[in-house]
Write an enzyme that holds these catalytic residues in place. Structure first.
Site, mmCIF file in Angstrom:
data_model
loop_
_atom_site.group_PDB
_atom_site.id
_atom_site.type_symbol
_atom_site.label_atom_id
_atom_site.label_comp_id
_atom_site.label_asym_id
_atom_site.label_seq_id
_atom_site.Cartn_x
_atom_site.Cartn_y
_atom_site.Cartn_z
ATOM 1 C CE1 TYR A 1 3.373 -35.714 6.393
ATOM 2 C CE2 TYR A 1 4.671 -34.960 8.279
ATOM 3 C CZ TYR A 1 4.507 -35.097 6.909
ATOM 4 O OH TYR A 1 5.468 -34.625 6.055
ATOM 5 C CG HIS B 1 2.981 -37.751 -1.295
ATOM 6 N ND1 HIS B 1 4.164 -38.129 -0.722
ATOM 7 C CD2 HIS B 1 3.107 -37.936 -2.627
ATOM 8 C CE1 HIS B 1 4.986 -38.532 -1.684
ATOM 9 N NE2 HIS B 1 4.373 -38.422 -2.840
HETATM 10 C C1 DQA Z 1 4.923 -37.228 2.784
HETATM 11 C C2 DQA Z 1 5.399 -35.897 2.196
HETATM 12 C C3 DQA Z 1 6.906 -35.878 2.099
HETATM 13 O O1 DQA Z 1 7.343 -34.637 1.570
HETATM 14 C C4 DQA Z 1 7.533 -36.054 3.468
HETATM 15 O O2 DQA Z 1 8.940 -36.130 3.343
HETATM 16 C C5 DQA Z 1 6.994 -37.211 4.205
HETATM 17 C C6 DQA Z 1 5.571 -37.520 4.104
HETATM 18 C C7 DQA Z 1 3.392 -37.233 2.989
HETATM 19 O O3 DQA Z 1 2.850 -38.318 3.141
HETATM 20 O O4 DQA Z 1 2.761 -36.176 3.026
HETATM 21 O O5 DQA Z 1 7.697 -37.848 4.979
HETATM 22 O O6 DQA Z 1 5.225 -38.264 1.859
#
Ligand code: DQA
Length: 144
Positions: free
Chosen positions: A24, A98
């Site tokens: 992330y 995402h």
């Molecule tokens: C997310 C992807 C989801 O699977 C995960 O549970 C997240 C972050 C993303 O931004 O990549 O918390 O939404």
């Protein structure tokens, strides 16, 4: 009056920067917002984050407070029938974002329950996905 875009981030996204940075990234969302907002001086970019499903629903239901929404429901994207129902009930342009590419990860992340109730989904482009979603809202005149 400036158009308003409501960004809504779901569970654990308050931990961006510390949480699995290899997936992330190392910026907090607040740090990212400091870069994003000056790029769109004519748009009011509102930010709400919650780890609580009902609070996210309450924010989405306040349709008079925003012109479009950009949502990253995090884990709820894969599980929340209630948020999907809210999205179907509101008449607003909503783009799902995402940060990671959910299609390149575990199988359980590939089912996006909320996505079918959104205009579209941006996944895997990192935090840039939010900026691209803002541009989409502007280019399409906030029309869903
Ligand atoms: C997310 C992807 C989801 O699977 C995960 O549970 C997240 C972050 C993303 O931004 O990549 O918390 O939404």
């Amino acid at each position: 009056m400036a158009n308003k875009i409501q960004i809504i981030n779901g569970p654990n996204l308050n931990m961006l920067g510390q949480r699995e940075p290899e997936i992330y990234g190392s910026l907090s969302f607040e740090q990212y917002l400091e870069k994003l907002r000056p790029k769109f001086p004519d748009i009011d970019i509102l930010y709400f984050q919650s780890n609580v499903e009902g609070e996210i629903i309450n924010c989405l239901q306040k349709v008079n407070d925003y012109d479009a929404a950009i949502i990253n429901l995090a884990g709820y994207s894969h599980t929340s029938i209630s948020i999907a129902d809210t999205l179907k009930a509101i008449d607003k342009l909503v783009v799902e974002v995402h940060i990671s590419n959910v299609h390149a990860r575990e199988e359980f992340r590939q089912k996006l329950i909320t996505a079918s109730a959104c205009k579209g989904v941006i996944t895997g482009l990192g935090l840039d996905g939010y900026e691209l979603a803002v541009r989409y809202c502007i280019q399409n005149n906030f029309a869903g």
